[in-house]
Structures are given as structure tokens and as C-alpha cells.
Motif scaffolding. Structure first.
Motif, PDB file in Angstrom:
ATOM      1  N   LEU A 150       0.834  -1.197   0.000  1.00  0.00           N
ATOM      2  CA  LEU A 150       0.000   0.000   0.000  1.00  0.00           C
ATOM      3  C   LEU A 150       0.868   1.246   0.000  1.00  0.00           C
ATOM      4  O   LEU A 150       2.004   1.238   0.477  1.00  0.00           O
ATOM      5  CB  LEU A 150      -0.958   0.014   1.204  1.00  0.00           C
ATOM      6  N   LEU A 151       0.311   2.311  -0.552  1.00  0.00           N
ATOM      7  CA  LEU A 151       0.862   3.665  -0.478  1.00  0.00           C
ATOM      8  C   LEU A 151      -0.276   4.576  -0.040  1.00  0.00           C
ATOM      9  O   LEU A 151      -1.359   4.542  -0.637  1.00  0.00           O
ATOM     10  CB  LEU A 151       1.404   4.123  -1.833  1.00  0.00           C
ATOM     11  N   ALA A 152      -0.046   5.391   0.978  1.00  0.00           N
ATOM     12  CA  ALA A 152      -1.102   6.256   1.491  1.00  0.00           C
ATOM     13  C   ALA A 152      -0.567   7.662   1.737  1.00  0.00           C
ATOM     14  O   ALA A 152       0.569   7.839   2.206  1.00  0.00           O
ATOM     15  CB  ALA A 152      -1.680   5.688   2.780  1.00  0.00           C
ATOM     16  N   TYR A 153      -1.386   8.645   1.409  1.00  0.00           N
ATOM     17  CA  TYR A 153      -1.030  10.047   1.613  1.00  0.00           C
ATOM     18  C   TYR A 153      -2.187  10.733   2.327  1.00  0.00           C
ATOM     19  O   TYR A 153      -3.340  10.647   1.895  1.00  0.00           O
ATOM     20  CB  TYR A 153      -0.770  10.729   0.268  1.00  0.00           C
ATOM     21  N   THR A 154      -1.893  11.389   3.460  1.00  0.00           N
ATOM     22  CA  THR A 154      -2.916  12.084   4.233  1.00  0.00           C
ATOM     23  C   THR A 154      -2.564  13.557   4.346  1.00  0.00           C
ATOM     24  O   THR A 154      -1.421  13.902   4.673  1.00  0.00           O
ATOM     25  CB  THR A 154      -3.057  11.480   5.641  1.00  0.00           C
ATOM     26  N   LYS A 155      -3.555  14.410   4.077  1.00  0.00           N
ATOM     27  CA  LYS A 155      -3.360  15.857   4.170  1.00  0.00           C
ATOM     28  C   LYS A 155      -4.423  16.453   5.087  1.00  0.00           C
ATOM     29  O   LYS A 155      -5.619  16.217   4.887  1.00  0.00           O
ATOM     30  CB  LYS A 155      -3.452  16.520   2.801  1.00  0.00           C
ATOM     31  N   ALA A 156      -3.995  17.214   6.083  1.00  0.00           N
ATOM     32  CA  ALA A 156      -4.909  17.958   6.934  1.00  0.00           C
ATOM     33  C   ALA A 156      -5.098  19.343   6.332  1.00  0.00           C
ATOM     34  O   ALA A 156      -4.165  20.147   6.295  1.00  0.00           O
ATOM     35  CB  ALA A 156      -4.348  18.061   8.346  1.00  0.00           C
ATOM     36  N   ILE A 157      -6.301  19.595   5.831  1.00  0.00           N
ATOM     37  CA  ILE A 157      -6.583  20.880   5.192  1.00  0.00           C
ATOM     38  C   ILE A 157      -6.673  21.987   6.234  1.00  0.00           C
ATOM     39  O   ILE A 157      -6.195  23.103   6.033  1.00  0.00           O
ATOM     40  CB  ILE A 157      -7.869  20.780   4.363  1.00  0.00           C
ATOM     41  N   ASP A 158      -7.313  21.688   7.353  1.00  0.00           N
ATOM     42  CA  ASP A 158      -7.327  22.581   8.509  1.00  0.00           C
ATOM     43  C   ASP A 158      -7.487  21.717   9.752  1.00  0.00           C
ATOM     44  O   ASP A 158      -7.284  20.507   9.698  1.00  0.00           O
ATOM     45  CB  ASP A 158      -8.409  23.662   8.395  1.00  0.00           C
ATOM     46  N   SER A 159      -7.855  22.322  10.886  1.00  0.00           N
ATOM     47  CA  SER A 159      -7.930  21.566  12.139  1.00  0.00           C
ATOM     48  C   SER A 159      -9.066  20.556  12.155  1.00  0.00           C
ATOM     49  O   SER A 159      -9.082  19.659  13.001  1.00  0.00           O
ATOM     50  CB  SER A 159      -8.088  22.531  13.321  1.00  0.00           C
ATOM     51  N   LYS A 160     -10.008  20.669  11.212  1.00  0.00           N
ATOM     52  CA  LYS A 160     -11.166  19.776  11.206  1.00  0.00           C
ATOM     53  C   LYS A 160     -11.222  18.846   9.987  1.00  0.00           C
ATOM     54  O   LYS A 160     -11.710  17.721  10.082  1.00  0.00           O
ATOM     55  CB  LYS A 160     -12.471  20.590  11.270  1.00  0.00           C
ATOM     56  N   ILE A 161     -10.719  19.293   8.848  1.00  0.00           N
ATOM     57  CA  ILE A 161     -10.860  18.539   7.602  1.00  0.00           C
ATOM     58  C   ILE A 161      -9.540  17.895   7.204  1.00  0.00           C
ATOM     59  O   ILE A 161      -8.495  18.546   7.202  1.00  0.00           O
ATOM     60  CB  ILE A 161     -11.340  19.452   6.452  1.00  0.00           C
TER      61      ILE A 161
END
Length: 316
Positions: free
Chosen positions: A236-247
């Protein structure tokens, strides 16, 4: 709603009430934690009708007790959408200098993705069961863990690697299973984890390597490659991005190749899975997550599959 689902909902409501009262107590020797996940999903396999479902898919209530200054115990009840049973049940002795010894029923070391829904970044798992479930869940035995600076190692001797259910091993100590791992955190913002297991019930071995890296305070990536001896591999390859404190949004690409014949292919099977999963945290206790996944099953009789889901997560 199913009868056992109603019971699980009632149980979680009672557990939440107990936990809320416990939170007001000064420095308790006993603490409570848990979560509930309600999931609605639609699955569409090529050439077949859509299948939909809406239910309580996971619920957990845990109790942690401080028995002495260096001894603690933890137990949990878990509902997996069908059955409810005792899950964790272990005692841990802190020997000092980074050494701990644990005995009882506990979770396997193996696997990059978390067992508990609240610790996942998406709803579904990256890989299915084409390898016969290479990542085990719970088993019973003894494990020893040691941490020194940026290094960590551990080993577990258990009744079996794979049990009849997710909840426990097979209870047969004549053919034991062994797990071990090493992890390194000496590179800035990076963790490298290498583990392996020997399943003495069938003589098979599994090797698992995963790496996580924080690109920034808001972005992170993870990669895993797992080999099951004589069966095949998945990744697997996974990428996570926090757009702001909630999203936040997680994008994942995963796949598997198996030499083991199944109902769809006498020559083995393989798949490639694409996943996109956004999450919105209303509070630190309540999150709503969505997912759309497309799986290409490599020309087998199953063809392709599309999965749509939305999940609400409550934790205490």
C-alpha cells in the motif's frame, strides 16, 4: 436494527455514562475508554446488483487498571457488527529502563493499518483476504518489548498466529506461534518498522516492512510491503493531508498478488485498489468520514468493485 446491534448500542450508552462519571473522579486508579462506529455503505460488483448496509459496525469499551506503580491491566469488550466478545485481556509489568513484559490476550504487532476504526484514516482496509488474511488480529501468550532511544524491539510467543475469530487464538499451546519486530525512529519525522512471524500451525512465515514519513505538520505518507511465504504479497501507499484543524483527506493505492487459487481463479488472484477518504472532525470526540474505493480484480470472475461509504465515529 438487529437485536445484537440494539444490545451493543445499549452497552455503549451505559459505558459512555460510566466513563463520563469516571472523568470527574480525582486521579482514578481505574480509567475507561472506548468508541462506536456506525457505517452506511453501498457495494457494487460488476455484473451484480448493488448491496447496501447501515449498521453499528464496531464498538469497544475498555477498562484500564493501575494495579501497582509498575503493573497495569487492560480489558475490553468488542462488537464487530455481528458478534460481541472479550477482546483485550492482559497484564503489563514495567521493568524499567524501557523494558515491559505483557501476558494475556493482546493484538498482533503486524500491519501498518490500525485494528480500531477510530485509529484509521479511512473506512476500508487496503487489502482483502486473498492471502488468507496475512495480518493476524488477537492471540494469547507472552510478549516482551524494549525501547532505547530511537530503537525499539519486541517478541511474542503465542498460542497461534491465526485464531478461529478476530478475538483470540486457537488455545492450543502444543504448536506455538512467534512474532517479532524492530523499529527505528532515528531519521527526522520518519519511522521504519520491520516485523515477521512464524505460524507453526501450518509452517508459514510472514514478513512485513512499513515506513511512515511526516512531510510537514499537515501532510504525511506511509508505505507497506508484506510477503506471505509461498502465497504472495501485498502493498500500500497512502497520503494524508490535513486541510485545517477539522478537515483531512486520505488517498491510498494498494494491491495484492496471490499464487493461491480461489473461487474466481484456479491460477491465483490479484487486485489493484484506489481509495479516497475525506474526514470532518466536529469535535475531538466525534468525526464523520466518507470513502469511495474502486477495486480492479485483475480480470478474474469478480471483475471490478466499487465501494461507497459514510461512517460516524464517537469516542470517549
Amino acid at each position: 436494527m438487529k437485536t445484537n446491534t440494539k444490545l451493543a448500542v445499549a452497552f455503549l450508552a451505559a459505558a459512555s455514562s460510566i466513563a463520563a462519571q469516571a472523568a470527574d473522579a480525582p486521579a482514578p486508579a481505574v480509567t475507561f475508554s472506548g468508541y462506536a462506529a456506525v457505517t452506511g455503505s453501498i457495494t457494487k460488483d460488476s455484473g451484480a446488483k448493488s448491496v447496501s448496509d447501515l449498521d453499528l459496525t464496531a464498538a469497544k469499551f475498555g477498562v484500564n487498571a493501575k494495579l501497582a506503580s509498575n503493573v497495569s491491566a487492560y480489558a475490553s469488550l468488542y462488537y464487530n457488527g455481528t458478534d460481541a466478545d472479550l477482546l483485550d485481556a492482559y497484564v503489563t509489568f514495567d521493568a524499567g529502563s524501557g523494558l515491559t513484559i505483557t501476558a494475556g490476550n493482546f493484538l498482533s504487532y503486524m500491519g501498518y493499518e490500525a485494528f480500531d476504526a477510530v485509529n484509521m484514516s479511512q473506512i476500508s482496509y487496503a487489502n482483502g483476504g486473498l492471502l488468507g488474511g496475512p495480518v493476524p488480529a488477537y492471540h494469547t501468550g507472552v510478549k516482551v518489548d524494549y525501547t532505547a532511544g530511537v530503537h525499539g524491539i519486541g517478541a511474542a510467543l503465542v498460542d497461534s498466529i491465526y485464531g478461529p475469530t478476530l478475538f483470540n487464538g486457537d488455545g492450543d499451546y502444543t504448536k506455538k506461534g512467534l512474532e517479532a519486530y524492530y523499529t527505528y525512529k532515528g531519521i527526522k519525522d520518519t519511522q521504519i518498522w520491520l516485523g515477521g512471524l512464524q505460524d507453526n500451525d501450518n509452517g508459514g512465515a510472514v514478513y512485513d516492512l512499513w515506513v511512515s514519513y511526516a512531510l510537514s505538520k499537515t501532510d504525511s505518507i506511509g508505505a507497506e510491503y508484506l510477503v506471505k511465504e509461498s502465497d504472495g504479497y501485498n502493498w500500500l501507499l497512502a497520503y494524508t493531508k490535513a486541510i485545517d484543524s477539522k478537515i483531512s483527506v486520505t488517498a491510498r493505492l494498494s494491491g495484492e498478488s496471490s499464487d493461491v487459487a480461489d473461487a474466481n481463479s484456479a491460477a491465483g488472484a490479484k487486485f489493484l485498489k484506489y481509495t479516497l477518504s475525506p474526514s470532518y472532525a466536529f469535535t475531538d470526540k466525534f468525526t464523520v468520514r466518507a470513502e469511495v474505493s474502486y477495486t480492479d480484480n485483475g480480470g478474474t470472475a469478480t471483475g471490478s468493485s466499487t465501494f461507497y461509504a459514510i461512517q460516524s465515529l464517537f469516542k470517549f
